[in-house]
Design an enzyme around this catalytic site. Structure first.
Site, mmCIF file in Angstrom:
data_model
loop_
_atom_site.group_PDB
_atom_site.id
_atom_site.type_symbol
_atom_site.label_atom_id
_atom_site.label_comp_id
_atom_site.label_asym_id
_atom_site.label_seq_id
_atom_site.Cartn_x
_atom_site.Cartn_y
_atom_site.Cartn_z
ATOM 1 N N LYS A 84 0.802 -1.225 0.000
ATOM 2 C CA LYS A 84 0.000 0.000 0.000
ATOM 3 C C LYS A 84 0.836 1.277 0.000
ATOM 4 O O LYS A 84 0.358 2.336 -0.431
ATOM 5 C CB LYS A 84 -0.944 0.003 1.198
ATOM 6 C CG LYS A 84 -2.123 -0.960 1.076
ATOM 7 C CD LYS A 84 -3.145 -0.447 0.074
ATOM 8 C CE LYS A 84 -4.439 -1.239 0.121
ATOM 9 N NZ LYS A 84 -5.461 -0.697 -0.799
ATOM 10 N N SER B 206 0.848 -9.713 -0.722
ATOM 11 C CA SER B 206 0.604 -8.271 -0.600
ATOM 12 C C SER B 206 0.839 -7.685 0.776
ATOM 13 O O SER B 206 0.963 -6.470 0.912
ATOM 14 C CB SER B 206 -0.843 -7.967 -1.038
ATOM 15 O OG SER B 206 -1.752 -8.710 -0.256
#
Length: 551
Positions: free
Chosen positions: A65, A323
């Protein structure tokens, strides 16, 4: 959460060539690492394909992110930076915004739901600078998002959207660029990305399909949060009425308008996976990396495994984007419970007589029994148990053997009620007439192959087993709870049996006077003079409470 609407549609949408330019010129490397493309030998052997893991857990905020958040913020005009920024997130995006704002010296207000786990709130606070603050607002994500939009309107701050913004998408797209740079010596067949709002999938997909269209781009969602899957199926953005929260980093009710548009253009296929699939992928990833991925972080691995199995793929090269690794420690017990897909959960029926346990166990041995629960009822005994098979064929062989032996096995491995609640509720109170000479004992012994079988073999046939509970937790010591019916005339033999167990390295404790036993495992007696019923407490079978007194 629902996310914010309209962010990507207020300005002219970039075309595919504009996205390539934006990705190539993204300024993410001011703060982001070029993460490893890690060969996963165990996953490769399991799937029969070469599996590479793109390790976004290596970023300073432990997730991808930061790429999108920083790329958005660093590209703001001086006037926008002076106004400050705001964002809403329950976790990883908030950390990326906080880190980026600190790196650029910008004021940020980061809204999080008041129910957000303290570990994530504290992680965000760790990154904020003196000009910024974390604000806990609302009882859910949507209420926190509404407070964020009020802040935008009242203070004039710039919203940093978690996924539906071209600059955020371009920041995430740098992962696709790195994958191509790191695989020049081989042909990648497919890249798997987790999907929440779609920023990662759309950014990576846009770059890969423009630069090397032969690579399949595959999105992976949790089965109970499949917003992009449903939107692509219906050819329009669909808002889900509710989403499952296990993979909370990808729990989005409504995907982005811009991310949906890009996914329509560039995504080859969507895969949905179960909670158990995700837990197994967390374990698989750990075996190859020694890092515990968060549920959303392991989604791509779960999807890769399912895809390889669905299409019987062999000899391909697959990339899974891991992720993030912002795992809540409190979730590890649940993940461990559900990660072992070699474990088969079954219910069987056996005759209510001495020796039935060992007969059943020998139908399964040498496979490990990892759970065994039973309570006497007066009828045919119903057993709740689980065992580890070496393969699906081996599992089928055991089930067939149990059927032939008349045990009437019921396969529960996909029964959510059984896995979540039933296994903890098996048994209950036994009829008073069947427990008059019962004693309750806990036994500890070294946990090693065959240990449970040897324990069962040591049980004298003259003592009837009226309760049995065992669960393997991977510890060095196995703990078994056993109810034994011991007639008065056999008490001496029973004490000799306990002494024998101590000589073999077992320890024991009598639990007959434990309040939990009286309250939950014994039938209440008839009302006394006060009109209140109470559990009947049988007398203890030993004068000494535990094996310590025998040593």
């Amino acid at each position: 959460g629902q996310g914010f609407r309209g962010c990507a549609t207020t300005a002219r949408k970039p075309d595919e060539y504009a996205y390539i330019k934006m990705i190539l010129n993204a300024k993410v490397y001011d703060v982001c690492k070029r993460t490893e493309l890690h060969h996963a030998p165990s996953l490769s052997a399991t799937t029969g394909n070469k599996v590479l893991l793109k390790r976004e857990d290596q970023q300073s905020v432990y997730s991808f992110k930061l790429r999108g958040a920083y790329n958005k913020i660093v590209n703001l005009t001086p006037e926008q930076k002076a106004r400050g920024i705001c964002a809403c997130s329950a976790g990883n995006h908030a950390q990326g915004v906080a880190y980026a704002a600190s790196a650029l010296g910008i004021s940020a207000k980061i809204f999080m739901p008041s129910i957000a786990p303290s570990v994530k709130v504290n992680s965000v606070r760790r990154f904020v600078n003196e000009q910024s603050e974390v604000i806990l607002e609302g009882n859910n994500y949507d209420e926190a998002a509404a407070a964020t939009m009020r802040c935008v309107e009242e203070e004039g701050r710039v919203l940093v959207h978690p996924f539906d913004d071209p600059l955020v998408i371009a920041g995430q797209g740098t992962i696709g660029k790195e994958i191509l740079e790191q695989t020049t010596a081989e042909e990648v067949d497919a890249v798997f990305c987790c999907v929440g709002g779609g920023g990662l999938l759309s950014g990576v997909g846009a770059f890969l399909k423009m630069m090397k269209p032969s690579i399949k781009v595959i999105g992976v969602e949790a089965r109970d949060a499949a917003g992009m899957t449903e939107s692509l199926r219906q050819n329009e953005v669909v808002e889900l009425s509710q989403v499952g929260l296990f993979a909370d980093g990808a729990a989005v009710r409504r995907v982005g308008d811009e991310t949906f548009r890009l996914c329509q253009m560039y995504v080859d296929e969507m895969i949905t996976v179960s909670t158990d699939d995700i837990c197994a992928a967390i374990k698989d990833s750990f075996l190859d990396t020694r890092v515990v991925m968060e549920p959303a972080g392991a989604l791509a691995v779960a999807g890769l495994k399912k895809y390889a199995q669905m299409y019987s793929c062999k000899g391909n090269t697959f990339v899974a984007v891991c992720s993030g690794a912002n795992m809540d420690f409190d979730r590890l017990r649940f993940v461990s419970e559900r990660a072992d897909q070699s474990e088969t959960l079954v219910a069987v029926q056996i005759p209510e007589r001495s020796g039935s346990f060992i007969e059943l166990y020998k139908k399964i041995y040498p496979r490990s029994v990892t759970e065994f629960s039973y309570r006497i009822s007066g009828d045919t005994a119903s057993i709740f148990m689980s065992f580890q098979a070496t393969s699906q064929e081996d599992q089928a062989s055991v089930m067939s053997s149990l059927v032939k032996a008349g045990y009437e096995p019921l396969d529960l491995h996909e029964n959510e009620l059984a896995k979540t609640h039933g296994r903890h509720l098996v048994g209950g109170r036994a009829p008073a007439a069947l427990t008059e000479e019962e004693g309750l004992f806990s036994f500890d012994f070294p946990e090693k192959p065959g240990a449970l079988l040897r324990f069962l073999e040591h049980l004298p046939k003259s003592f009837n087993v009226s309760l049995f509970h065992y669960r393997s937790h991977g510890a060095d010591v196995a703990r078994v709870l056993v109810g034994l019916q011991v007639p008065v005339k056999l008490r001496g033999e029973f004490r000799d049996y306990l002494a024998y167990l101590v000589s073999k390295g077992y320890s024991w404790r009598e639990e007959t006077e434990n309040e939990v036993y009286c309250r939950f495992l014994l039938q209440p007696v008839e009302a006394n003079m006060s009109g209140r019923s109470r559990p009947r407490r049988p007398p203890p079978l030993t004068l000494m409470g535990s094996s310590v007194d025998y040593i």
